[in-house]
Design a protein around this motif. Structure first.
Motif, mmCIF file in Angstrom:
data_model
loop_
_atom_site.group_PDB
_atom_site.id
_atom_site.type_symbol
_atom_site.label_atom_id
_atom_site.label_comp_id
_atom_site.label_asym_id
_atom_site.label_seq_id
_atom_site.Cartn_x
_atom_site.Cartn_y
_atom_site.Cartn_z
ATOM 1 N N ASP A 13 8.168 -4.355 7.886
ATOM 2 C CA ASP A 13 7.556 -5.560 7.321
ATOM 3 C C ASP A 13 6.131 -5.230 6.871
ATOM 4 O OD1 ASP A 13 6.134 -5.424 9.700
ATOM 5 O OD2 ASP A 13 6.728 -7.399 10.431
ATOM 6 N N TRP A 14 5.442 -6.233 6.301
ATOM 7 C CA TRP A 14 4.116 -5.973 5.733
ATOM 8 C C TRP A 14 3.160 -5.394 6.760
ATOM 9 C CZ3 TRP A 14 -0.931 -6.715 6.536
ATOM 10 C CH2 TRP A 14 -1.805 -6.424 5.487
ATOM 11 N N VAL A 15 3.092 -5.983 7.934
ATOM 12 C CA VAL A 15 2.050 -5.612 8.894
ATOM 13 C C VAL A 15 2.329 -4.243 9.516
ATOM 14 C CG1 VAL A 15 3.040 -6.787 10.925
ATOM 15 C CG2 VAL A 15 0.549 -6.522 10.704
ATOM 16 N N TYR A 16 3.589 -3.874 9.741
ATOM 17 C CA TYR A 16 3.911 -2.522 10.228
ATOM 18 C C TYR A 16 3.516 -1.488 9.171
ATOM 19 C CZ TYR A 16 6.651 -3.148 14.567
ATOM 20 O OH TYR A 16 7.063 -3.383 15.852
ATOM 21 N N GLU A 17 3.862 -1.773 7.921
ATOM 22 C CA GLU A 17 3.530 -0.829 6.847
ATOM 23 C C GLU A 17 2.029 -0.594 6.764
ATOM 24 O OE1 GLU A 17 3.445 -0.745 1.971
ATOM 25 O OE2 GLU A 17 5.096 -1.774 2.972
ATOM 26 N N GLU A 18 1.255 -1.660 6.830
ATOM 27 C CA GLU A 18 -0.190 -1.557 6.678
ATOM 28 C C GLU A 18 -0.851 -0.919 7.887
ATOM 29 O OE1 GLU A 18 -3.985 -1.820 5.112
ATOM 30 O OE2 GLU A 18 -2.081 -2.161 4.084
ATOM 31 N N GLU A 19 -0.433 -1.302 9.086
ATOM 32 C CA GLU A 19 -1.187 -0.911 10.283
ATOM 33 C C GLU A 19 -0.559 0.218 11.092
ATOM 34 O OE1 GLU A 19 -3.908 -1.840 10.001
ATOM 35 O OE2 GLU A 19 -3.941 -3.818 9.086
ATOM 36 N N ALA A 62 -5.347 -11.438 -5.904
ATOM 37 C CA ALA A 62 -4.030 -11.085 -5.385
ATOM 38 C C ALA A 62 -4.136 -10.031 -4.283
ATOM 39 C CB ALA A 62 -3.134 -10.589 -6.508
ATOM 40 N N ASP A 63 -5.169 -10.122 -3.488
ATOM 41 C CA ASP A 63 -5.371 -9.196 -2.372
ATOM 42 C C ASP A 63 -4.420 -9.572 -1.244
ATOM 43 O OD1 ASP A 63 -6.308 -7.638 -0.265
ATOM 44 O OD2 ASP A 63 -8.403 -7.835 -0.869
ATOM 45 N N ASP A 64 -3.363 -8.776 -1.072
ATOM 46 C CA ASP A 64 -2.380 -9.064 -0.023
ATOM 47 C C ASP A 64 -2.861 -8.612 1.348
ATOM 48 O OD1 ASP A 64 -1.701 -6.348 -1.396
ATOM 49 O OD2 ASP A 64 -0.803 -6.177 0.591
ATOM 50 N N ASN A 65 -3.928 -7.837 1.394
ATOM 51 C CA ASN A 65 -4.437 -7.261 2.633
ATOM 52 C C ASN A 65 -5.525 -8.158 3.230
ATOM 53 O OD1 ASN A 65 -5.413 -5.635 4.655
ATOM 54 N ND2 ASN A 65 -5.717 -3.834 3.394
ATOM 55 N N VAL A 66 -6.710 -8.131 2.627
ATOM 56 C CA VAL A 66 -7.789 -9.049 3.013
ATOM 57 C C VAL A 66 -7.725 -10.214 2.028
ATOM 58 C CG1 VAL A 66 -10.262 -9.333 3.349
ATOM 59 C CG2 VAL A 66 -9.184 -7.146 3.887
ATOM 60 N N HIS A 67 -7.181 -11.316 2.455
ATOM 61 C CA HIS A 67 -6.871 -12.399 1.535
ATOM 62 C C HIS A 67 -8.126 -13.020 0.924
ATOM 63 C CE1 HIS A 67 -3.110 -12.829 4.268
ATOM 64 N NE2 HIS A 67 -2.928 -11.913 3.334
ATOM 65 N N LEU A 68 -7.966 -13.508 -0.287
ATOM 66 C CA LEU A 68 -9.043 -14.205 -0.983
ATOM 67 C C LEU A 68 -9.579 -15.360 -0.142
ATOM 68 C CD1 LEU A 68 -10.733 -14.676 -3.567
ATOM 69 C CD2 LEU A 68 -8.821 -16.042 -4.445
ATOM 70 N N GLN A 69 -8.767 -15.880 0.736
ATOM 71 C CA GLN A 69 -9.181 -16.933 1.677
ATOM 72 C C GLN A 69 -10.506 -16.583 2.352
ATOM 73 O OE1 GLN A 69 -6.652 -17.057 5.114
ATOM 74 N NE2 GLN A 69 -7.241 -19.135 5.673
ATOM 75 N N ASN A 70 -10.684 -15.293 2.701
ATOM 76 C CA ASN A 70 -11.918 -14.864 3.358
ATOM 77 C C ASN A 70 -13.141 -15.189 2.513
ATOM 78 O OD1 ASN A 70 -11.378 -12.917 5.911
ATOM 79 N ND2 ASN A 70 -9.679 -12.734 4.448
ATOM 80 N N SER A 71 -13.106 -14.818 1.230
ATOM 81 C CA SER A 71 -14.262 -15.071 0.369
ATOM 82 C C SER A 71 -14.396 -16.549 0.028
ATOM 83 C CB SER A 71 -14.152 -14.235 -0.914
ATOM 84 O OG SER A 71 -14.474 -12.880 -0.641
ATOM 85 N N MET A 72 -13.272 -17.227 -0.165
ATOM 86 C CA MET A 72 -13.360 -18.653 -0.478
ATOM 87 C C MET A 72 -13.996 -19.440 0.662
ATOM 88 S SD MET A 72 -12.568 -19.217 -3.504
ATOM 89 C CE MET A 72 -11.636 -18.716 -4.932
ATOM 90 N N ARG A 73 -13.668 -19.090 1.873
ATOM 91 C CA ARG A 73 -14.283 -19.769 3.025
ATOM 92 C C ARG A 73 -15.767 -19.412 3.140
ATOM 93 N NH1 ARG A 73 -10.271 -21.735 6.760
ATOM 94 N NH2 ARG A 73 -11.960 -22.132 8.234
ATOM 95 N N MET A 74 -16.117 -18.169 2.779
ATOM 96 C CA MET A 74 -17.515 -17.763 2.802
ATOM 97 C C MET A 74 -18.293 -18.507 1.723
ATOM 98 S SD MET A 74 -19.450 -15.659 4.551
ATOM 99 C CE MET A 74 -21.124 -16.259 4.515
ATOM 100 N N ILE A 75 -17.679 -18.633 0.562
ATOM 101 C CA ILE A 75 -18.314 -19.371 -0.538
ATOM 102 C C ILE A 75 -18.582 -20.813 -0.121
ATOM 103 C CG2 ILE A 75 -17.874 -20.342 -2.831
ATOM 104 C CD1 ILE A 75 -16.371 -17.636 -3.417
ATOM 105 N N ARG A 130 0.814 -1.222 0.000
ATOM 106 C CA ARG A 130 0.000 0.000 0.000
ATOM 107 C C ARG A 130 0.848 1.273 0.000
ATOM 108 N NH1 ARG A 130 -5.406 1.005 1.877
ATOM 109 N NH2 ARG A 130 -5.468 -1.051 2.841
ATOM 110 N N HIS A 131 1.875 1.317 0.835
ATOM 111 C CA HIS A 131 2.674 2.540 0.964
ATOM 112 C C HIS A 131 4.067 2.418 0.358
ATOM 113 C CE1 HIS A 131 -0.393 4.019 3.724
ATOM 114 N NE2 HIS A 131 -0.263 2.927 4.442
ATOM 115 N N SER A 132 4.540 1.227 0.139
ATOM 116 C CA SER A 132 5.936 1.016 -0.253
ATOM 117 C C SER A 132 6.114 0.941 -1.756
ATOM 118 C CB SER A 132 6.476 -0.253 0.400
ATOM 119 O OG SER A 132 5.657 -1.366 0.102
#
Length: 721
Positions: free
Chosen positions: A188-194, A665-678, A115-117
């Protein structure tokens, strides 16, 4: 005037009026930039306080330039640098001055990482000699001038380097950087995002020390995404991503001595995060902020890099969490300005160099929303706040002792300020729901508007030509709270008719969607829907921001409970209005808003007949550690909070129409979320619609992607609401 001419005039007038009422906003026009506004790119005040610099792009020659303007006249007084004069750079995308403004760091091609890098090619331009120096032949991150302007520090391949601008020598500060293992000098990813920063190194005032963070992410679990691309076989992007309750990077603090080349580790007391570091006015004194894993215990250390002695200068705790900001400012005597919610609202405080509270500068049942700076000559602080209502923003100044407050902005709406270096002037950016972004030059002494710079009247006139209704603000009493709301009605609104209601929200902690500001791109879509016969509304429920800490933090440990209750109740109340068809109420949202719209459709299946969820979180167990645990603690500590409000566990309650959208390719909210919902919906034997956008990240954009996406959303609304 003869009868024929009178008839023709009347016919033209009526036709024009009818055309204005029937002309339709189109998705193509929205996403092709038809409602784009003008701004002032990368506005920076020059040291003399009399001039400012702006990044300009000449479309005719395809060149960029940094031009300087006079505050008093607003006239362009010269070009500092133009890509037309630099053989090595056909264009540049950003610029940054050295402290004395003798050199400029110019960014060429930039490739986004997260997002920022970004990774980019950078050059240093010497304003006096016109000489151009390439910082590195390889793409680098976060190049930063030393305060004396003789060096540039940067990060390449997770290691820190220093380039001398005197002799060109490059010194490698760290050597152990490795992908998915060790990172030096950037986050790292999580510091950059949050924690919203990338550069994790800081020069001291005398340019002889660099403090930096080292991230050891060896034991952090990896997340991988397939990248489908255009080749025969997909590739895989693998990166470290700590989900809630999982191992974070081990982050340590170090200081490099430029003079002797030695690096020393600076040990700290027990902590989980180091969200900010910066040197004070004392070149040997480093300010370090640490947080525990729950993020409700913050310590501000003053660390002497020579003696290796650390002192806890300020210590704050909170029952919920403490937000990290960039408002820490050191005065000449090393006393400092700080913002805090400790009295229930975000306010400005002044502490001495030992951490003793000298004064609470601002106070009241309202929030400081931005800190602009301190004028030592006048001993005056400049800030933005919601004193004039939580949906508005105004600019103020106040003495360091908390007296002699001045209201510097004059128009009701959203005001933001960029001050000259000596605080003589500020450029005010103003907008409201009736006024597009308007840039004016104002006196910092009394706020008096001196001159208009940019008006954006053409955008307003264009929108008016469509005959759309205004966005109306009000409040709605929901679950004992007066919640802010906006509503857009069809232009030919008839209170005796019934209209379908389409609700929009985000609802994340501290967020705000109901604001008295000019329109974002979604608003034009909402106007388009209103033209087609929908009432569109948005309600900021409990947990959103700018109404005090108690209102914001009520959702602690149970994200999605009170926010969903408020949206369901608001929909019920709106459904009772004579002009709303209670059987045709829909809701949508993106990211946190997608989490919300999913829950609203499932838990409020007697209220909502349809919902759209774009890139939704479907279980906070899948989301990152820093964001999630700030509000929920860990899933090990709070399993009910995670599961009681996860739409995965309510799939069997689906009765309405549901559209689920995600980028693969959502590195933030992973596609895993929707696949599990599906999968949950499939196993509950529930029919629904879904779409996956290949290789698109959390923003789902690029080429025609947004046009395609919003066409799909629009069609779904038309067919199901």
């Amino acid at each position: 005037m003869n009868k024929y001419r009178a008839f023709l005039f009347a016919f033209v007038a009526v036709s024009t009026q009818l055309f204005a009422q029937t002309q339709q906003i189109t998705l193509e026009e929205i996403w092709n930039g038809g409602f784009r506004t003008q701004g002032m790119d990368e506005l920076n005040s020059l040291n003399n306080g009399k001039q400012y610099a702006v990044l300009n792009f000449d479309r005719a020659t395809r060149t960029t330039s940094v031009d300087k303007y006079d505050y008093e006249t607003l006239e362009k007084t010269g070009t500092i640098v133009s890509s037309a004069d630099i053989e090595e750079m056909p264009y540049f995308l950003s610029y940054k001055f050295s402290a004395d403004e003798s050199k400029i760091l110019l960014a060429g091609g930039l490739d986004r990482i997260y997002r920022h890098s970004t990774l980019g090619v950078y050059f240093v331009y010497d304003v006096t000699t016109k000489k151009v120096t390439k910082v590195s032949d390889d793409p680098i991150q976060e190049p930063t001038f030393s305060p004396d302007g003789t060096k540039v520090a940067y990060v390449k391949d997770a290691n820190i380097y220093i380039k001398s601008l005197t002799d060109g020598k490059v010194t490698q500060v760290t050597t152990d950087g490795a992908k998915n293992a060790i990172i030096n000098g950037v986050t790292d990813w999580v510091y950059e995002e949050e924690f919203a920063f990338v550069r994790a190194f800081e020069w001291n005032k005398t340019s002889d020390r660099i403090a930096f963070l080292r991230f050891d992410e060896t034991e952090v679990p990896e997340f991988s995404m397939d990248i489908f691309g255009k080749e025969l076989y997909p590739t895989e992007d693998t990166f470290k991503y700590p989900k809630a309750g999982e191992k974070n990077s081990d982050v340590t603090l170090h200081v490099y001595n430029v003079s002797n080349g030695e690096t020393a580790a600076l040990p700290l007391e027990e902590y989980e995060y180091i969200p900010r570091i910066e040197f004070t006015e004392d070149a040997q004194l480093l300010a370090v902020q640490t947080l525990n894993r729950h993020q409700n215990d913050l310590k501000l250390y003053f660390y002497n890099v020579d003696t290796k002695k650390a002192t806890v200068t300020l210590h704050e705790t909170d029952e919920a969490y403490i937000d990290i900001t960039d408002n820490l400012t050191f005065l000449a005597d090393n006393s400092f300005i700080w913002t805090s919610e400790k009295d229930g609202f975000n306010h400005i405080y002044h502490y001495d160099s030992n951490g003793k509270l000298l004064n609470q500068v601002t106070s009241g049942a309202w929030e400081v929303t931005a800190y602009y700076g301190y004028n030592p000559k006048e001993k005056r602080i400049y800030y933005q706040s919601v004193e004039n209502g939580s949906i508005n923003r105004d600019v103020y100044s106040i003495k360091l002792n908390g007296k002699s407050k001045k209201h510097l902005s004059t128009r009701v709406g959203t005001n933001d300020a960029t001050f000259s270096a000596n605080f003589s002037y500020f450029i005010n950016t103003y907008s409201s729901v009736t006024t597009p972004y308007r840039y004016t030059l104002n006196s910092a002494k009394d706020g008096k508007e001196l001159k208009e710079i940019v008006a954006n009247t053409a955008v307003k006139e264009k929108l008016n030509s469509y005959g759309v209704s205004d966005k109306e603000f009000s409040t709605i009493k929901v679950n004992g709270n007066d919640l802010n709301m906006w509503m857009i009605k069809p232009a030919n609104f008839d209170p005796n008719k019934k209209y379908p209601l389409f609700m929009y929200q985000y609802s994340g902690p501290g967020s705000q969607q109901v604001a008295n500001a000019w329109y974002g791109i979604n608003d034009y879509w909402f106007f388009m829907l209103a033209q087609q016969g929908y009432v569109v509304a948005c309600v900021d429920g409990r947990g959103t921001g700018f109404k005090g800490a108690a209102f914001k933090k009520v959702t602690q440990k149970q994200l999605g409970k009170y926010e969903v209750e408020d949206q369901i109740e608001a929909a019920k109340l709106l459904g009772k209005r004579s002009y709303i068809d209670a059987g045709r109420i829909g809701i949508w949202g993106w990211s946190y808003g997608g989490f919300m719209s999913s829950n609203c459709l499932l838990k409020g299946n007697d209220v909502f007949s349809m919902a759209i969820a774009v890139a939704p979180v479907t279980s906070w167990r899948f989301y990152d550690s820093i964001y999630t645990e700030r509000y929920m603690t860990t899933p090990q500590e709070n399993p009910e909070g995670y599961d009681d409000n996860s739409p995965l566990f309510f799939a069997d309650q689906l009765t309405g129409k549901f559209l689920l959208v995600h980028g693969s390719a959502d590195d933030n909210v992973h596609l895993q979320n929707s696949m599990r919902m599906i999968e949950a919906l499939v196993q509950a034997n529930k029919q629904f619609d879904w779409a996956i956008y290949p290789d698109k990240n959390h923003g789902i954009y690029g080429g025609n992607t947004r046009l395609h996406l919003y066409t799909k959303l629009t069609n779904f609304i038309k067919e199901n609401l």
